[in-house]
Design a protein around this motif. Structure first.
Motif, PDB file in Angstrom:
ATOM      1  N   ALA A  93       0.796  -1.311  -0.085  1.00 30.41           N
ATOM      2  CA  ALA A  93      -0.055  -0.107   0.002  1.00 30.41           C
ATOM      3  C   ALA A  93       0.662   1.408   0.054  1.00 30.41           C
ATOM      4  O   ALA A  93       0.707   2.093  -0.690  1.00 30.41           O
ATOM      5  CB  ALA A  93      -0.965   0.063   1.209  1.00 30.41           C
ATOM      6  N   ALA A  94       2.028   1.294   0.923  1.00 34.59           N
ATOM      7  CA  ALA A  94       2.904   2.422   0.783  1.00 34.59           C
ATOM      8  C   ALA A  94       3.547   2.813  -0.345  1.00 34.59           C
ATOM      9  O   ALA A  94       3.556   3.656  -0.971  1.00 34.59           O
ATOM     10  CB  ALA A  94       3.709   2.236   2.076  1.00 34.59           C
ATOM     11  N   VAL A  95       4.118   1.669  -0.782  1.00 33.91           N
ATOM     12  CA  VAL A  95       4.763   1.928  -2.323  1.00 33.91           C
ATOM     13  C   VAL A  95       3.721   2.382  -3.429  1.00 33.91           C
ATOM     14  O   VAL A  95       3.974   3.233  -3.982  1.00 33.91           O
ATOM     15  CB  VAL A  95       5.294   0.625  -2.866  1.00 33.91           C
ATOM     16  CG1 VAL A  95       5.962   0.730  -4.311  1.00 33.91           C
ATOM     17  CG2 VAL A  95       6.255   0.039  -1.948  1.00 33.91           C
ATOM     18  N   SER A  96       2.576   1.757  -3.352  1.00 36.10           N
ATOM     19  CA  SER A  96       1.534   2.448  -4.242  1.00 36.10           C
ATOM     20  C   SER A  96       1.135   3.829  -3.900  1.00 36.10           C
ATOM     21  O   SER A  96       1.044   4.678  -4.947  1.00 36.10           O
ATOM     22  CB  SER A  96       0.342   1.645  -4.083  1.00 36.10           C
ATOM     23  OG  SER A  96      -0.750   2.058  -4.797  1.00 36.10           O
ATOM     24  N   VAL A  97       0.960   4.439  -2.621  1.00 36.92           N
ATOM     25  CA  VAL A  97       0.751   5.758  -2.446  1.00 36.92           C
ATOM     26  C   VAL A  97       1.944   6.667  -2.386  1.00 36.92           C
ATOM     27  O   VAL A  97       1.816   7.665  -3.109  1.00 36.92           O
ATOM     28  CB  VAL A  97       0.168   6.103  -0.644  1.00 36.92           C
ATOM     29  CG1 VAL A  97       0.011   7.298  -0.624  1.00 36.92           C
ATOM     30  CG2 VAL A  97      -1.148   5.083  -0.744  1.00 36.92           C
ATOM     31  N   PHE A  98       3.157   6.275  -2.054  1.00 44.55           N
ATOM     32  CA  PHE A  98       4.327   7.292  -2.254  1.00 44.55           C
ATOM     33  C   PHE A  98       4.767   7.231  -3.762  1.00 44.55           C
ATOM     34  O   PHE A  98       5.158   8.247  -4.060  1.00 44.55           O
ATOM     35  CB  PHE A  98       5.563   6.331  -1.557  1.00 44.55           C
ATOM     36  CG  PHE A  98       5.690   6.442  -0.054  1.00 44.55           C
ATOM     37  CD1 PHE A  98       5.346   7.959   0.717  1.00 44.55           C
ATOM     38  CD2 PHE A  98       5.910   5.284   0.789  1.00 44.55           C
ATOM     39  CE1 PHE A  98       5.603   7.929   2.053  1.00 44.55           C
ATOM     40  CE2 PHE A  98       5.848   5.525   2.214  1.00 44.55           C
ATOM     41  CZ  PHE A  98       5.831   6.824   2.917  1.00 44.55           C
ATOM     42  N   GLY A  99       4.526   6.115  -4.474  1.00 46.47           N
ATOM     43  CA  GLY A  99       5.247   5.925  -5.806  1.00 46.47           C
ATOM     44  C   GLY A  99       4.136   7.040  -6.832  1.00 46.47           C
ATOM     45  O   GLY A  99       4.516   7.552  -7.899  1.00 46.47           O
ATOM     46  N   ASP A 114      -2.584   8.350   6.387  1.00 45.45           N
ATOM     47  CA  ASP A 114      -4.258   7.967   6.429  1.00 45.45           C
ATOM     48  C   ASP A 114      -4.293   7.482   5.089  1.00 45.45           C
ATOM     49  O   ASP A 114      -5.039   6.183   5.159  1.00 45.45           O
ATOM     50  CB  ASP A 114      -4.928   9.275   6.320  1.00 45.45           C
ATOM     51  CG  ASP A 114      -5.110   9.879   8.020  1.00 45.45           C
ATOM     52  OD1 ASP A 114      -5.281   9.151   8.875  1.00 45.45           O
ATOM     53  OD2 ASP A 114      -4.703  11.159   7.873  1.00 45.45           O
ATOM     54  N   ASP A 115      -3.959   7.587   4.222  1.00 48.45           N
ATOM     55  CA  ASP A 115      -4.262   7.021   2.737  1.00 48.45           C
ATOM     56  C   ASP A 115      -3.523   5.826   2.844  1.00 48.45           C
ATOM     57  O   ASP A 115      -4.005   4.876   2.410  1.00 48.45           O
ATOM     58  CB  ASP A 115      -3.360   7.853   1.642  1.00 48.45           C
ATOM     59  CG  ASP A 115      -4.104   9.190   1.362  1.00 48.45           C
ATOM     60  OD1 ASP A 115      -5.443   9.203   1.875  1.00 48.45           O
ATOM     61  OD2 ASP A 115      -3.901  10.128   0.740  1.00 48.45           O
ATOM     62  N   ILE A 116      -2.323   5.607   3.124  1.00 44.98           N
ATOM     63  CA  ILE A 116      -1.435   4.350   3.039  1.00 44.98           C
ATOM     64  C   ILE A 116      -2.307   3.372   4.296  1.00 44.98           C
ATOM     65  O   ILE A 116      -2.512   2.096   3.785  1.00 44.98           O
ATOM     66  CB  ILE A 116      -0.157   4.456   3.628  1.00 44.98           C
ATOM     67  CG1 ILE A 116       0.771   5.288   2.681  1.00 44.98           C
ATOM     68  CG2 ILE A 116       0.619   2.988   3.855  1.00 44.98           C
ATOM     69  CD1 ILE A 116       2.077   5.886   3.135  1.00 44.98           C
ATOM     70  N   ALA A 117      -2.808   3.591   5.346  1.00 48.69           N
ATOM     71  CA  ALA A 117      -3.359   3.112   6.224  1.00 48.69           C
ATOM     72  C   ALA A 117      -4.820   2.568   5.596  1.00 48.69           C
ATOM     73  O   ALA A 117      -5.094   1.120   5.646  1.00 48.69           O
ATOM     74  CB  ALA A 117      -3.684   3.778   7.574  1.00 48.69           C
ATOM     75  N   GLU A 118      -5.547   3.316   5.046  1.00 47.35           N
ATOM     76  CA  GLU A 118      -6.758   3.017   4.306  1.00 47.35           C
ATOM     77  C   GLU A 118      -6.421   2.149   3.271  1.00 47.35           C
ATOM     78  O   GLU A 118      -7.352   0.858   3.071  1.00 47.35           O
ATOM     79  CB  GLU A 118      -7.333   4.385   3.799  1.00 47.35           C
ATOM     80  CG  GLU A 118      -8.818   4.151   3.541  1.00 47.35           C
ATOM     81  CD  GLU A 118      -9.541   5.419   2.943  1.00 47.35           C
ATOM     82  OE1 GLU A 118      -9.147   6.582   2.870  1.00 47.35           O
ATOM     83  OE2 GLU A 118     -10.585   5.087   1.790  1.00 47.35           O
ATOM     84  N   LEU A 119      -5.490   2.144   2.374  1.00 48.82           N
ATOM     85  CA  LEU A 119      -5.319   1.414   1.181  1.00 48.82           C
ATOM     86  C   LEU A 119      -5.133   0.015   1.736  1.00 48.82           C
ATOM     87  O   LEU A 119      -5.295  -0.971   1.325  1.00 48.82           O
ATOM     88  CB  LEU A 119      -4.189   1.885   0.257  1.00 48.82           C
ATOM     89  CG  LEU A 119      -4.067   1.502  -0.918  1.00 48.82           C
ATOM     90  CD1 LEU A 119      -5.262   1.061  -1.957  1.00 48.82           C
ATOM     91  CD2 LEU A 119      -2.901   1.686  -1.806  1.00 48.82           C
ATOM     92  N   ALA A 120      -4.085  -0.078   2.777  1.00 45.25           N
ATOM     93  CA  ALA A 120      -3.672  -1.204   3.477  1.00 45.25           C
ATOM     94  C   ALA A 120      -4.878  -1.936   4.151  1.00 45.25           C
ATOM     95  O   ALA A 120      -4.799  -3.009   4.530  1.00 45.25           O
ATOM     96  CB  ALA A 120      -2.629  -1.059   4.437  1.00 45.25           C
TER      97      ALA A 120
END
Lengths: 210, 210
Positions: free
Chosen positions: A21-27, A37-43
């Motif tokens: 999730a983090a790679v997707s949001v950071f990338g 928040d976005d990373i936690a939500e996506l994960a």
């Protein structure tokens, strides 16, 4: 009733899900714009849990970078394989590299576009690039050796940088073009590197033996 | 008696002196670490005068970047000259480029190492890179045309990125090695680009006609 499955996920699997999730949001958004928040939500995990497992946003970015860079190196090294022909080794390595970039564009963005310009990750970036330089340098040294040419590092080092820079730049071109085939891009670079502009201008084409 | 000369310096000359000092300080220390005090001191001008002439630190960095990038582009375009042979054009362009990097390492640091990773200068970086891509792309298109090959942009674009990436990466290698000769580095890249790895492994050497 709460879904019991969410409790049964082992820690290592849970961590990989968070990293995905983090790679997707950071990338896509970059280090500064990305939110925990976005990373936690996506994960699909609570934010405190992300912090508890992987630390601060900077720790998380670093963990992502480390995982993606390791996969990139493994993709190249694994692809080079055991071929003894230097052109086949180079071709296999390039295919592994471009496949990685084509399949993991978010990871590529983190490695190539983001980390190199971010102060806290400068040493990670330098270390990753150093590993790619070492891999290509070893590959070229073996090629030169098998051809009986001069293989001193002072001779090969600048060419190694040229080759890595060419691959990075073309990969970055590929990362912006989802319609492009990574294998085709690898073949274009292989032709350029192996045959050179002069032969290409006269219509020569390099082809793999298999 | 105060030195009258310091009052007689025209504004344009004074500005170039400030930019020279700023490129030197930014190029060595980076945008964040560089201080306007250091720049003013090196330029031999008061800090309020630097602000009055060239604005904030961000404005100043942008002005430096613009000047250095313009010089880099001029160094390449000017060097390509009017030769009609595609290999000579490429060779001249590479020599111009590596001479620039060898002579203006601080400018190169700003262009290549710093601006690409700094959010406020992302559009300047993209614009500069776009200009280099355009120059090399035109050069390759003429080369292909003169050889009677296929010159569609979809064919040349990825190779253009490879060539620019190779030159950037090798130039960055050069920038860290003050003992290296820029002309020799240009010749190394020319050989690699023109002849390709296969010919080089078999001992071929490309040489300019003059």
């Amino acid at each position: 009733m709460r879904p019991v499955t969410s409790k049964r996920v082992p820690r290592a699997v849970r961590e990989q899900q968070m990293l995905d999730a983090a790679v997707s949001v950071f990338g896509r958004q970059g280090f500064h714009a990305a939110s925990m928040d976005d990373i936690a939500e996506l994960a699909g995990i609570s934010k405190p849990m992300v912090y508890a497992y992987l630390g601060t946003k900077e720790d998380l970015f670093r963990a992502c970078l480390h995982r993606e860079a390791t996969r990139m190196v493994e993709a190249v090294v694994g692809a080079v394989g055991s071929s003894t022909r230097p052109d086949e080794q180079l071709w296999n390595g390039l295919r592994g590299f471009f496949s990685f970039v084509g399949e993991r564009r978010d990871g590529w963005n983190m490695i190539y576009r983001q980390s190199r310009g971010l102060e806290p990750f400068a040493s990670e970036w330098a270390e990753m690039r150093g590993r790619m330089i070492d891999i290509v340098s070893g590959l070229l040294a073996r090629a030169v050796e098998s051809a009986g040419g001069p293989s001193g590092p002072e001779h090969l080092e600048p060419v190694t940088y040229a080759l890595v820079g060419a691959a990075e730049s073309m990969a970055d071109w590929l990362a912006d073009r989802p319609g492009e085939d990574p294998g085709r891009t690898a073949a274009r670079l292989m032709n350029f590197i192996w045959l050179g502009a002069e032969d290409l201008l006269h219509g020569a084409v390099w082809r793999p033996s298999s």
